[in-house]
Design a protein around this motif. Sequence first.
Motif, mmCIF file in Angstrom:
data_model
loop_
_atom_site.group_PDB
_atom_site.id
_atom_site.type_symbol
_atom_site.label_atom_id
_atom_site.label_comp_id
_atom_site.label_asym_id
_atom_site.label_seq_id
_atom_site.Cartn_x
_atom_site.Cartn_y
_atom_site.Cartn_z
ATOM 1 N N UNK A 1 59.609 37.187 51.165
ATOM 2 C CA UNK A 1 58.447 37.340 50.300
ATOM 3 C C UNK A 1 58.897 37.428 48.840
ATOM 4 N N UNK A 2 58.310 36.590 47.996
ATOM 5 C CA UNK A 2 58.621 36.596 46.568
ATOM 6 C C UNK A 2 57.524 37.293 45.776
ATOM 7 N N UNK A 3 56.262 36.964 46.092
ATOM 8 C CA UNK A 3 55.119 37.545 45.386
ATOM 9 C C UNK A 3 54.086 38.013 46.407
ATOM 10 N N UNK A 4 53.623 39.269 46.260
ATOM 11 C CA UNK A 4 52.537 39.761 47.096
ATOM 12 C C UNK A 4 51.547 40.511 46.225
ATOM 13 N N UNK A 5 50.557 41.146 46.829
ATOM 14 C CA UNK A 5 49.476 41.801 46.090
ATOM 15 C C UNK A 5 49.471 43.309 46.330
ATOM 16 N N UNK A 6 49.101 44.032 45.311
ATOM 17 C CA UNK A 6 48.916 45.478 45.417
ATOM 18 C C UNK A 6 47.475 45.806 45.034
ATOM 19 N N UNK A 7 46.781 46.615 45.861
ATOM 20 C CA UNK A 7 45.375 46.952 45.627
ATOM 21 C C UNK A 7 45.230 47.819 44.378
ATOM 22 N N UNK A 8 44.304 47.437 43.510
ATOM 23 C CA UNK A 8 43.950 48.231 42.326
ATOM 24 C C UNK A 8 42.434 48.216 42.181
ATOM 25 N N UNK A 9 41.937 48.937 41.199
ATOM 26 C CA UNK A 9 40.501 49.042 40.976
ATOM 27 C C UNK A 9 40.189 48.735 39.516
ATOM 28 N N UNK A 10 39.171 47.896 39.316
ATOM 29 C CA UNK A 10 38.703 47.573 37.967
ATOM 30 C C UNK A 10 37.375 48.291 37.720
ATOM 31 N N UNK A 11 37.235 48.867 36.539
ATOM 32 C CA UNK A 11 35.998 49.552 36.164
ATOM 33 C C UNK A 11 35.164 48.618 35.300
ATOM 34 N N UNK A 12 33.900 48.421 35.685
ATOM 35 C CA UNK A 12 32.962 47.598 34.928
ATOM 36 C C UNK A 12 31.893 48.495 34.302
ATOM 37 N N UNK A 13 31.308 48.010 33.201
ATOM 38 C CA UNK A 13 30.289 48.788 32.507
ATOM 39 C C UNK A 13 29.101 47.898 32.166
ATOM 40 N N UNK A 14 27.890 48.472 32.291
ATOM 41 C CA UNK A 14 26.658 47.813 31.857
ATOM 42 C C UNK A 14 26.088 48.653 30.721
ATOM 43 N N UNK A 15 26.249 48.239 29.459
ATOM 44 C CA UNK A 15 25.891 49.074 28.307
ATOM 45 C C UNK A 15 24.474 49.625 28.332
ATOM 46 N N UNK A 16 23.486 48.834 28.784
ATOM 47 C CA UNK A 16 22.092 49.295 28.758
ATOM 48 C C UNK A 16 21.832 50.441 29.724
#
Length: 638
Positions: free
Chosen positions: A60-75
Amino acid sequence: MSENRKFFVYGLFVLVGIIYLIRLLYLQVLDNTYETASNSIRAVPDIPMRGQVYDRNGKLIVHNTLVYDIYVTPSKIKVADTLSLCSTLNITRTEFDSLMKIAKTYSRYRPSLFLRQLSKEDFARIQDVLVDYPGFEYVKSSVRTYAAPVLAHALGYVSEISQKQLDAQEYPYYRQGDLVGQSGLEKFYEEYLRGQRGVHYVMQDVHGVSKGAWKDGELDTIAQAGQNLYTSIDLDIQQYADSLMQGKAGAVVAIEPSSGEVLAITSAPSYDPSLFATRDFSKNYAKLALNPYRPLLNRAVMGNYRPGSTFKTVQALVAMQEGAISPGSIFSHAGAPMKCHGHGGLTGVSSAIQWSCNPYFYHVFRRMLYANAEKNPFKASAIGLKKWHDYTVKFGFGQKLGIDLPSEAKGILPDVEFYDKRLGKKSWRFGQIYSMSIGEGDLLITPLKLANLAATIANRGWYIAPHLVKGVGKIDNPLPEFKERHETGVDRHYFEYVVNGMEMAVVRGTVSRGAIIPDIAMCGKTGTSQNKKGKDHSIFIAFAPKDNPKIAIAVFVENAGFGGFAAAPVASLIIEKYIKGHVDRKAYEQEWKNKNFLQNVIIPKSQLPKPKEKPAPPKPEATIVSRDKAAIKLTEAP
């Protein structure tokens, strides 16, 4: 009559009641309008995992690690205590304001990326707190993780899609904040690696609290992971090549001749690909971009160099095929404007290759251009150059070979039109372009093209376009274009004279003695690429074994001088490591791992760091030598 009126009134009431019951049944059971009136429906994207990347041996050369992205709705934002939220998210108030400004600029009513790549640990710390801040939501994502700090240029990187890329979409797949392959294999195989996005519809109340799946999830779609890439890279050989190129600028490209599969591809100096898989991508990129040794440049496929004497192999093959010379042709040094390296008497093409005789190939190229009966030297040069160009282009020069990497350079293979524009139509002749006879002048190639030349000679006249991926989705499933044979049009038996000359160049010729590999018949050709800014570049192409070759290679070491001195040892060690699985010449190996030629690289003044205070006088053991008004050259004392 009155009795009929009474039944009519009763019937009317019953009918109205039945209508109300049916309507109530429809609203509460069949229609979801009432349900959605008090709850909003939110589409939560299900981001697929990108395909993983393996080497030729399943590592294995490249694999994935789970992360979390935070999104925002300004209104929808309601933040009572901004500083408390900033503390929770581990950002400053200034960063918070900047991120909110970007989000509002994008849209006040649509969610946009606010904070990327929170680890599982960081997300667990803030997950419960986010419920108290309407307008913020999270999406599962992943980051690329690397088994070793290698192949940065070949693998490429992913980053947030730009507005220009969003607007250029033919089909609306990506959205703001999505990651997309920007270079290397990540970009070339993006459609295979990215997978297929899914979506989950959830209900939430006016406070943003989830109320479960909408319609029990019947409209949800499941994300499909991207396809894996099975590369031709030998991770052990790749790491070994990288170790030999420490302290050097240049490139290494190794190919399996029979398949065109790239075994190793190094551009030096390099960098750790994990630097581009963090939230500090911009800072890391900017730092590398300012490095005067240009580690971001993929020299293997983008670096333009003169091929030097390695190109004499092509000159010999084309001239023999065209009938301008025979394998036994001999030329004197008389009339040639360039010097010879010093050798005994030549016996033909093979010995001319062995000793890399400059005057010999001057006369070969001259014979090629003047091989017709034209008395006019200008017309004769044009006719001869066209024939020469038509053969030479079939070796892959002056065009893209089509490797599965973006940004491959074409290089320059001059033709009649090229010189008509530069020197004037019917106004130039051989005497103005003779430097191409020894691989100098206007010729420009990439290390990839010279590695492909070595593979072509190893195959005695044909090649398959070099490629890094031997399987998409499954092993041994390359793209169709990487199965096609490209023929040079030169008869196979002419290659044997060049191969014999390359073998003798190693055994007793222009290659340093230390580069000879015990028990392996290596065929090689040295080259020294002229360089106006500093010391010449060292080049070496080779393949081994002589019969049934397993590996073909090209090595460039910038500002290292003669090809047989610097590039040949690096190539021979890699060949030995690949064929034997180990290296017996341990002392020689350590010597070349420790070699440093970066001090020979000329750095433009504009790229040198400015001292914060007046610099101290140079120490006795180091010297600074003025080169010109635009650059200086740093050298170490002996």
